[in-house]
Design a protein around this motif. Structure first.
Motif, PDB file in Angstrom:
ATOM      1  N   GLN A 100      31.730  49.348 -27.035  1.00 50.03           N
ATOM      2  CA  GLN A 100      30.885  50.311 -26.981  1.00 50.03           C
ATOM      3  C   GLN A 100      30.093  49.813 -27.602  1.00 50.03           C
ATOM      4  OE1 GLN A 100      30.298  52.164 -23.977  1.00 50.03           O
ATOM      5  NE2 GLN A 100      32.139  51.617 -23.921  1.00 50.03           N
ATOM      6  N   GLN A 101      30.113  49.737 -29.609  1.00 47.81           N
ATOM      7  CA  GLN A 101      29.709  49.032 -30.587  1.00 47.81           C
ATOM      8  C   GLN A 101      29.734  47.673 -30.180  1.00 47.81           C
ATOM      9  OE1 GLN A 101      30.938  50.516 -34.259  1.00 47.81           O
ATOM     10  NE2 GLN A 101      31.949  51.793 -33.526  1.00 47.81           N
ATOM     11  N   ILE A 102      30.567  46.863 -29.406  1.00 41.41           N
ATOM     12  CA  ILE A 102      30.605  45.370 -29.193  1.00 41.41           C
ATOM     13  C   ILE A 102      29.362  45.137 -28.104  1.00 41.41           C
ATOM     14  CG2 ILE A 102      32.096  43.638 -28.416  1.00 41.41           C
ATOM     15  CD1 ILE A 102      34.220  44.646 -29.496  1.00 41.41           C
ATOM     16  N   ALA A 103      29.116  46.052 -27.625  1.00 43.87           N
ATOM     17  CA  ALA A 103      28.029  46.165 -26.196  1.00 43.87           C
ATOM     18  C   ALA A 103      26.622  45.836 -26.831  1.00 43.87           C
ATOM     19  CB  ALA A 103      28.443  47.056 -25.250  1.00 43.87           C
ATOM     20  N   LYS A 104      26.550  47.110 -27.681  1.00 45.82           N
ATOM     21  CA  LYS A 104      25.078  47.139 -27.820  1.00 45.82           C
ATOM     22  C   LYS A 104      24.691  46.437 -29.469  1.00 45.82           C
ATOM     23  CE  LYS A 104      25.160  52.152 -28.932  1.00 45.82           C
ATOM     24  NZ  LYS A 104      25.421  52.931 -28.996  1.00 45.82           N
ATOM     25  N   SER A 105      25.833  45.691 -29.840  1.00 48.75           N
ATOM     26  CA  SER A 105      25.785  44.226 -30.526  1.00 48.75           C
ATOM     27  C   SER A 105      25.652  42.621 -29.765  1.00 48.75           C
ATOM     28  CB  SER A 105      26.819  43.520 -31.246  1.00 48.75           C
ATOM     29  OG  SER A 105      26.927  42.046 -32.102  1.00 48.75           O
ATOM     30  N   PHE A 106      26.355  42.813 -28.746  1.00 51.55           N
ATOM     31  CA  PHE A 106      25.943  41.353 -27.780  1.00 51.55           C
ATOM     32  C   PHE A 106      24.377  41.686 -26.885  1.00 51.55           C
ATOM     33  CE2 PHE A 106      26.349  39.136 -23.765  1.00 51.55           C
ATOM     34  CZ  PHE A 106      27.733  38.187 -23.708  1.00 51.55           C
ATOM     35  N   LYS A 107      23.647  42.955 -26.998  1.00 46.33           N
ATOM     36  CA  LYS A 107      22.550  42.761 -26.471  1.00 46.33           C
ATOM     37  C   LYS A 107      21.850  42.243 -27.543  1.00 46.33           C
ATOM     38  CE  LYS A 107      19.341  44.386 -23.245  1.00 46.33           C
ATOM     39  NZ  LYS A 107      19.208  44.536 -22.000  1.00 46.33           N
ATOM     40  N   ALA A 108      21.520  42.890 -28.754  1.00 45.72           N
ATOM     41  CA  ALA A 108      21.264  42.779 -29.593  1.00 45.72           C
ATOM     42  C   ALA A 108      20.688  41.105 -29.820  1.00 45.72           C
ATOM     43  CB  ALA A 108      21.160  43.744 -31.039  1.00 45.72           C
ATOM     44  N   GLN A 109      22.259  40.612 -30.196  1.00 46.07           N
ATOM     45  CA  GLN A 109      22.103  38.706 -30.088  1.00 46.07           C
ATOM     46  C   GLN A 109      21.222  38.630 -29.591  1.00 46.07           C
ATOM     47  OE1 GLN A 109      25.693  37.820 -32.855  1.00 46.07           O
ATOM     48  NE2 GLN A 109      26.618  39.397 -32.501  1.00 46.07           N
ATOM     49  N   PHE A 110      22.062  38.735 -28.393  1.00 40.64           N
ATOM     50  CA  PHE A 110      21.783  37.791 -26.973  1.00 40.64           C
ATOM     51  C   PHE A 110      20.341  38.161 -26.148  1.00 40.64           C
ATOM     52  CE2 PHE A 110      26.231  37.793 -28.991  1.00 40.64           C
ATOM     53  CZ  PHE A 110      25.954  36.177 -29.645  1.00 40.64           C
ATOM     54  N   GLY A 111      20.362  39.631 -25.954  1.00 34.51           N
ATOM     55  CA  GLY A 111      19.527  40.128 -25.046  1.00 34.51           C
ATOM     56  C   GLY A 111      19.974  40.497 -23.854  1.00 34.51           C
ATOM     57  N   LYS A 112      21.354  40.349 -23.089  1.00 36.39           N
ATOM     58  CA  LYS A 112      21.822  40.492 -22.798  1.00 36.39           C
ATOM     59  C   LYS A 112      22.706  41.793 -22.299  1.00 36.39           C
ATOM     60  CE  LYS A 112      22.200  35.680 -21.294  1.00 36.39           C
ATOM     61  NZ  LYS A 112      23.586  34.179 -21.052  1.00 36.39           N
ATOM     62  N   ASP A 113      23.194  42.021 -21.371  1.00 39.19           N
ATOM     63  CA  ASP A 113      23.760  43.532 -20.963  1.00 39.19           C
ATOM     64  C   ASP A 113      25.769  42.890 -20.995  1.00 39.19           C
ATOM     65  OD1 ASP A 113      24.470  46.511 -20.524  1.00 39.19           O
ATOM     66  OD2 ASP A 113      25.422  44.994 -18.882  1.00 39.19           O
ATOM     67  N   LEU A 114      26.518  43.122 -21.630  1.00 36.40           N
ATOM     68  CA  LEU A 114      28.230  42.748 -21.331  1.00 36.40           C
ATOM     69  C   LEU A 114      28.401  42.573 -20.304  1.00 36.40           C
ATOM     70  CD1 LEU A 114      30.206  41.001 -23.159  1.00 36.40           C
ATOM     71  CD2 LEU A 114      30.496  43.200 -24.226  1.00 36.40           C
ATOM     72  N   THR A 115      28.369  44.222 -20.055  1.00 33.08           N
ATOM     73  CA  THR A 115      29.344  44.803 -19.227  1.00 33.08           C
ATOM     74  C   THR A 115      28.956  43.654 -17.517  1.00 33.08           C
ATOM     75  OG1 THR A 115      29.685  46.752 -19.117  1.00 33.08           O
ATOM     76  CG2 THR A 115      29.966  46.350 -16.748  1.00 33.08           C
ATOM     77  N   GLU A 116      27.056  43.899 -17.472  1.00 33.26           N
ATOM     78  CA  GLU A 116      26.379  42.876 -16.572  1.00 33.26           C
ATOM     79  C   GLU A 116      27.423  41.682 -16.596  1.00 33.26           C
ATOM     80  OE1 GLU A 116      25.162  43.822 -13.730  1.00 33.26           O
ATOM     81  OE2 GLU A 116      26.266  45.518 -14.563  1.00 33.26           O
ATOM     82  N   THR A 117      27.781  40.558 -17.824  1.00 36.52           N
ATOM     83  CA  THR A 117      27.545  39.397 -18.189  1.00 36.52           C
ATOM     84  C   THR A 117      28.883  39.669 -17.934  1.00 36.52           C
ATOM     85  OG1 THR A 117      26.124  39.342 -19.488  1.00 36.52           O
ATOM     86  CG2 THR A 117      27.481  37.441 -19.887  1.00 36.52           C
ATOM     87  N   LEU A 118      29.910  40.241 -18.479  1.00 39.08           N
ATOM     88  CA  LEU A 118      31.144  40.174 -17.687  1.00 39.08           C
ATOM     89  C   LEU A 118      31.948  39.955 -16.271  1.00 39.08           C
ATOM     90  CD1 LEU A 118      32.865  42.262 -20.167  1.00 39.08           C
ATOM     91  CD2 LEU A 118      33.175  40.220 -20.091  1.00 39.08           C
ATOM     92  N   LYS A 119      30.478  41.050 -15.480  1.00 46.44           N
ATOM     93  CA  LYS A 119      30.603  41.053 -13.853  1.00 46.44           C
ATOM     94  C   LYS A 119      30.536  39.134 -13.103  1.00 46.44           C
ATOM     95  CE  LYS A 119      29.762  45.954 -13.212  1.00 46.44           C
ATOM     96  NZ  LYS A 119      28.800  46.777 -13.147  1.00 46.44           N
TER      97      LYS A 119
END
Length: 270
Positions: free
Chosen positions: A57-76
């Motif tokens: 969950q923390q990785i997902a927040k960092s991913f959003k903060a750094q790259f402006g994208k939702d991690l789960t949606e990007t993975l999908k």
């Protein structure tokens, strides 16, 4: 109960997360793994199957903060097939994943906190179950549902002992004779989980892979949901029951990145 929880945490968990955790480099690794043409599935597996759910969950927040994208949606968008299904399942917070898989339908309002068993209440419950089934024509199904779905596992074990004394048959045999269809299956599942939850999950995992084809939804759901609870104990039970390791059966029945991610979650054989 603190000692019991500590023991489970030490002995049962296959995915414990990483110490000295920093989500930022992991988020960057995942971004690079999905940037441009092609996807580095192994890098995704190495990160997400070796982090606890809280860390994911923390990785997902960092991913959003750094790259402006939702991690789960990007993975999908980058993954596909069974591997996508497994990796996306890992990204759900546990409570959301269990709700999504209708796991809470089995829990009801069950008292699993205190572990206290009242012998008098256990006897009363056993008598009520007998009166609701074997003693009458027809079955008071709500009485069975109420007791089986709200009492703690230690309490139910005592109820089952008292019931067998009263009815001269097991609670399983009574359920089979008094109910049928999906209700019978649900009640027998509750009893099986009460008697030995690790045996139950070992059976479910074996069922998912035996015969022709693999029930990937069942396989993913059980491994993901138990990996941070008691999967090591389930693996031990699996070996006792079927004479082979869970890892070996996964290797036989799955392939590619999907197989690698499952094996990473399952961990080393006992």
């Amino acid at each position: 109960m603190a000692w019991w929880k500590a023991w489970i945490e030490q002995e049962g968990v296959t995915v414990k997360g990483t110490p000295h955790f920093n989500p930022d480099p992991d988020a960057e690794t995942l971004y690079k793994a999905m940037k441009g043409i092609g996807t580095n599935e192994q890098a995704i597996t190495d990160v997400l199957t070796r982090r606890s759910n809280m860390q994911r969950q923390q990785i997902a927040k960092s991913f959003k903060a750094q790259f402006g994208k939702d991690l789960t949606e990007t993975l999908k968008s980058e993954l596909s097939g069974k591997f996508e299904r497994l990796i996306v399942a890992l990204m759900y917070p546990p409570y959301r994943y269990e709700a999504k898989e209708l796991h809470d339908a089995m829990k009801g309002s069950r008292d699993d906190v205190s572990g206290f068993v009242d012998p008098g209440l256990a006897l009363q419950d056993a008598q009520d179950l007998y009166a609701a089934g074997e003693k009458i024509n027809g079955t008071d199904e709500m009485k069975f549902i109420t007791i089986l779905c709200t009492r703690s596992a230690p309490h139910l074990m005592r109820v089952f002992e008292e019931y067998e004394k009263i009815a001269n048959k097991s609670i399983e045999d009574s359920i089979k004779s008094e109910t049928h269809g999906s209700l019978e299956e649900a009640m027998l599942t509750v009893v099986k989980c009460t008697r030995n939850v690790h045996c139950y999950f070992a059976e479910r995992l074996h069922y998912a892979m035996k015969g022709a084809g693999t029930l990937d939804g069942t396989l993913i759901r059980n491994i993901v949901s138990r990996s941070e609870i008691d999967l090591n104990l389930i693996k031990n039970q699996f070996k006792k029951m079927y004479g082979k390791t869970l890892s070996s059966m996964i290797t036989e029945d799955t392939s590619g990145d999907y197989k690698n991610a499952l094996l990473s979650l399952v961990g080393n054989d006992p």
